[in-house]
Design an enzyme around this catalytic site. Sequence first.
Site, PDB file in Angstrom:
ATOM      1  N   ARG A   1      12.833   4.183 -18.597  1.00 21.88           N
ATOM      2  CA  ARG A   1      12.167   3.108 -17.843  1.00 21.88           C
ATOM      3  C   ARG A   1      10.718   2.923 -18.295  1.00 21.88           C
ATOM      4  O   ARG A   1      10.178   1.816 -18.223  1.00 21.88           O
ATOM      5  CB  ARG A   1      12.207   3.421 -16.339  1.00 21.88           C
ATOM      6  CG  ARG A   1      13.590   3.274 -15.718  1.00 21.88           C
ATOM      7  CD  ARG A   1      13.518   3.218 -14.197  1.00 21.88           C
ATOM      8  NE  ARG A   1      12.956   4.410 -13.597  1.00 21.88           N
ATOM      9  CZ  ARG A   1      13.660   5.471 -13.220  1.00 21.88           C
ATOM     10  NH1 ARG A   1      14.977   5.483 -13.423  1.00 21.88           N
ATOM     11  NH2 ARG A   1      13.073   6.505 -12.662  1.00 21.88           N
TER      12      ARG A   1
ATOM     13  N   SER B   1      25.765  14.401 -14.316  1.00 24.73           N
ATOM     14  CA  SER B   1      24.992  14.045 -13.124  1.00 24.73           C
ATOM     15  C   SER B   1      25.941  13.978 -11.935  1.00 24.73           C
ATOM     16  O   SER B   1      26.727  13.042 -11.815  1.00 24.73           O
ATOM     17  CB  SER B   1      24.278  12.703 -13.320  1.00 24.73           C
ATOM     18  OG  SER B   1      23.474  12.401 -12.192  1.00 24.73           O
TER      19      SER B   1
ATOM     20  N   CYS C   1      24.940  19.314  -4.170  1.00 22.05           N
ATOM     21  CA  CYS C   1      24.777  19.708  -2.764  1.00 22.05           C
ATOM     22  C   CYS C   1      25.963  19.253  -1.911  1.00 22.05           C
ATOM     23  O   CYS C   1      26.127  19.717  -0.781  1.00 22.05           O
ATOM     24  CB  CYS C   1      23.485  19.136  -2.189  1.00 22.05           C
ATOM     25  SG  CYS C   1      22.000  19.807  -2.978  1.00 22.05           S
TER      26      CYS C   1
ATOM     27  N   TYR D   1       8.506  21.409 -22.496  1.00 22.68           N
ATOM     28  CA  TYR D   1       8.374  21.351 -21.041  1.00 22.68           C
ATOM     29  C   TYR D   1       9.605  22.009 -20.403  1.00 22.68           C
ATOM     30  O   TYR D   1      10.662  22.124 -21.036  1.00 22.68           O
ATOM     31  CB  TYR D   1       8.277  19.903 -20.557  1.00 22.68           C
ATOM     32  CG  TYR D   1       7.044  19.168 -21.049  1.00 22.68           C
ATOM     33  CD1 TYR D   1       5.911  19.071 -20.258  1.00 22.68           C
ATOM     34  CD2 TYR D   1       7.030  18.553 -22.305  1.00 22.68           C
ATOM     35  CE1 TYR D   1       4.779  18.399 -20.702  1.00 22.68           C
ATOM     36  CE2 TYR D   1       5.908  17.882 -22.753  1.00 22.68           C
ATOM     37  CZ  TYR D   1       4.785  17.803 -21.955  1.00 22.68           C
ATOM     38  OH  TYR D   1       3.669  17.131 -22.393  1.00 22.68           O
ATOM     39  N   ALA D   2       9.468  22.412 -19.159  1.00 18.18           N
ATOM     40  CA  ALA D   2      10.615  22.968 -18.430  1.00 18.18           C
ATOM     41  C   ALA D   2      10.548  22.514 -16.979  1.00 18.18           C
ATOM     42  O   ALA D   2       9.457  22.396 -16.395  1.00 18.18           O
ATOM     43  CB  ALA D   2      10.640  24.494 -18.517  1.00 18.18           C
ATOM     44  N   ILE D   3      11.707  22.254 -16.395  1.00 20.24           N
ATOM     45  CA  ILE D   3      11.791  21.730 -15.035  1.00 20.24           C
ATOM     46  C   ILE D   3      13.005  22.323 -14.317  1.00 20.24           C
ATOM     47  O   ILE D   3      13.897  22.890 -14.935  1.00 20.24           O
ATOM     48  CB  ILE D   3      11.907  20.186 -15.038  1.00 20.24           C
ATOM     49  CG1 ILE D   3      13.129  19.753 -15.856  1.00 20.24           C
ATOM     50  CG2 ILE D   3      10.639  19.543 -15.576  1.00 20.24           C
ATOM     51  CD1 ILE D   3      13.381  18.245 -15.836  1.00 20.24           C
TER      52      ILE D   3
ATOM     53  N   ASP E   1      15.547  24.381 -11.559  1.00 22.71           N
ATOM     54  CA  ASP E   1      15.814  25.695 -10.974  1.00 22.71           C
ATOM     55  C   ASP E   1      15.419  26.858 -11.879  1.00 22.71           C
ATOM     56  O   ASP E   1      15.349  27.997 -11.406  1.00 22.71           O
ATOM     57  CB  ASP E   1      17.307  25.825 -10.646  1.00 22.71           C
ATOM     58  CG  ASP E   1      17.755  24.848  -9.567  1.00 22.71           C
ATOM     59  OD1 ASP E   1      16.892  24.168  -8.982  1.00 22.71           O
ATOM     60  OD2 ASP E   1      18.976  24.765  -9.321  1.00 22.71           O
TER      61      ASP E   1
ATOM     62  N   TYR F   1       8.381   6.252  19.609  1.00 23.72           N
ATOM     63  CA  TYR F   1       8.947   6.739  20.859  1.00 23.72           C
ATOM     64  C   TYR F   1       9.722   5.658  21.593  1.00 23.72           C
ATOM     65  O   TYR F   1       9.256   4.538  21.776  1.00 23.72           O
ATOM     66  CB  TYR F   1       7.849   7.269  21.797  1.00 23.72           C
ATOM     67  CG  TYR F   1       8.293   7.337  23.240  1.00 23.72           C
ATOM     68  CD1 TYR F   1       9.338   8.194  23.614  1.00 23.72           C
ATOM     69  CD2 TYR F   1       7.712   6.532  24.216  1.00 23.72           C
ATOM     70  CE1 TYR F   1       9.782   8.236  24.920  1.00 23.72           C
ATOM     71  CE2 TYR F   1       8.142   6.580  25.527  1.00 23.72           C
ATOM     72  CZ  TYR F   1       9.182   7.428  25.887  1.00 23.72           C
ATOM     73  OH  TYR F   1       9.631   7.461  27.171  1.00 23.72           O
TER      74      TYR F   1
END
Length: 823
Positions: free
Chosen positions: A23, A40, A44, A280-282, A284, A427
């Site tokens: 992008r 992908s 979860c 770079y690392a990302i 878990d 509320y």
Amino acid sequence: MSKKIVIVGGVAGGASAAARLRRLNEENQIVMFDRGEYISFANCGLPYYIGDVIQDRQKLLVQTVEGMNKRFQLDIRNLTEVTKINRAEKTVTVKHVQTGETYDESYDVLILSPGAKPIRPNIPGIEEAEDIFTLRNIPDTDQIRSYVDEKAPKHATVIGGGFIGIEMAENLRERGVDVTLVEMADQVMTPLDREMVSPVHEHMRLHGVDLQLSDGVDSFSNQGKRVHLKSGRVIDTDMVVLSIGVVPESSIATEAGLETGMRGAIRVNEKMLTSDSNIYAIGDAVEVLDYVFKEPTVVPLAWPANRQGRLVADIINGRDVKYNGTMGTGIAKVFDMTVASTGWNEKRLKAAGKAFEAVHVHPGSHAGYYPGSTPVSLKLLFHPTTGEIYGAQGVGMNGVDKRIDVIATAMKGGLTVLDLPDLELSYAPPFSSAKDPVNMIGYVASNVVLGDNEVVHWDEIEGLVKNGATLLDVRDESEHELGKIPGSINVPVNSLRDNLDNYSKDETIYVTCQVGLRGYLAARILRQNGFKVKNLSGGYKTWSQVKRDFDAIEEGTKTAADETAATATKEAPQAMMNQPIGEPIFLDTCGLQCPGPILEVNKKVAELGEGETLRVLASDPGFFADIEAWAKKTGNKLVSKQFVNGRVEAILQKGNGPAAVQAGAPAADGASMVVFSGDLDRALASFIIAQGAAAMGKDVTMFFTFWGLNVIRKPDAPEVKKQGLEKMFGMMMPSHAGELPLSNMNFGGVGQKMMKKVMSDKNVPSLDEMIKSAQEAGVKMVACTMSMDVMGIKEEELIDGIDLGGVAAYLGAAEGGNLNLFI
């Protein structure tokens, strides 16, 4: 100038980075490797597909290789594993999983997103064991689901009580599998502190999970069908799910000489850059800084991986952004309960030697006078003088998520506990209260920071009392009688000022109430009269939750959570013939849910003289049954009860003490059973027993709660108006007794049809016929309104002839019987 960017690993981090990179730049060449077939997917959601909550497997696939290639013009190579990083050559060595072909791929920039893998410890017997599973990806999910579908296991052992272990236990129970959960720690869900997880333990036991805490696996035998625990207990099982945690999958980084940190995670800076300026690392596999104290941490959750994936793409494209750290905000569904936390817990703060204080509150999820409000238990941890927020935890049925999210947002915004009361939150009675639970815990914490209140905690109070400390319970006498902390002295807060001379100003006075509010009022009275005083945080409720949990563990029983809400009634019986004596005193309990009305009645009757009468109004229809059971138990006289304009009106006459069995009176000869299950075979068993007991002359009461309510729903029920969640429950549950599944071998409904055919061939009455016969035999059937409210089942959906009552109604029937069953 364009760059060649190679990404190792997809799913949350890698796929997010790839999409964002495209992008931001149409020119760069982007290559993504993943050794799996699926690049992908909603990891979860995997347990819920196993549990058949998510029925369409395709919905788990967020993006396909073909779809992502086409949309983002990527070069995605799945089923291809990166085996080595050649830093000097700026290449990676890759291997095709199926063909074994290897080759080198060059890069200008490398992004590592290898994730984390489940721990599989070297336990004796594990290598020979069959049917031992871990859950990480789609193939793991397919394997477990296929096993449950095809083998129909009766029992599963889940090892580990973290998020995955809890979700697997729940979903296996939803499939009708008996579950034992083994956890080495003394609690499940370690992000929560011990007192906050106690109601979770209780709730899991209620749903049939056998919790084995403070115990670990010593070995496996019989090809994994026998699990030997360190305590000596042996569990016979059909399958085992290992969920004892994950470790960063960082071997290629380590072998390449990249700097690693705790648990072998890849160390990165705030730009997600490793010790190599081109890598770079990302996700878990990385070590980042904790947001609260800026200390190294590893947090394998979805939000950090997604956020880091986007940020690293921004950084590669020259944007001046950074990753500010991970708070570890997490949430889990535990059957009907929501459990959430953010930041640091008390255990971690103590271990690190940090100065902190904690407070607890137990408000309603929304305004108490609006139907459906349920308690939300919150804990807040903070610096005792500055009010900096360190963490929060929440447990309850509804409204937990938004409260923890608000506090997490406040932490990111640098707010302190002093700012929480000032948050102007939305509320309306169906959604919150004028003082939201976040405001309320902010007020309580602010009182501590400002020096207006000092607190003592649940794990300190018993020791203090045993050593001679004075503990004043400032609840009303009736509440104290229903349950108290050993050694406490009951002095209702309204009479405290009249008793100040009884206490010494040379010692610290400790006070408690139900949830902490009246304790705070008492503490202020004492403090302003010169006493040193501390208030029990969270009151008797927090202490008693842990006490019940410890008792259940010690006794080794699967104690079910006490129901604390009443139920509704099907029809209005005729008023009793007796007439009230004298002019009754009036008590309005409308707006209160069980046991509120009964507690108010108990307090008011205590104030009456013998023979005086009390007229009570209650909006909770379950009060109709509860008040009769209460009157019998306490020796008071129920003169009449009736419905007036949709409310219960009861008239009571005060008796002269608890009811007692007279000498020579016949022994109790009743039978009662709680029907919790919504399975066809278990429902049949309950009605067979009920009819047999009735035939033997017993008075039989069947109390239908939670899933058991589906047994007594009518097939031709009229359409009733329901809210969103109620509609969802309705779609997921059987609509009447004819649709109940079997607890085992249901096979998508085939087993149920086979069972019905065999019953027909053998001239065994159907469930509908059994229900009708039981009613004709005088079996009393009671539906639990609290459960109806939770499950979204309306009164109009029940078959005719069903009474409605709460806990007191059931306990009254149980007390009059010599047979009690839980089905």
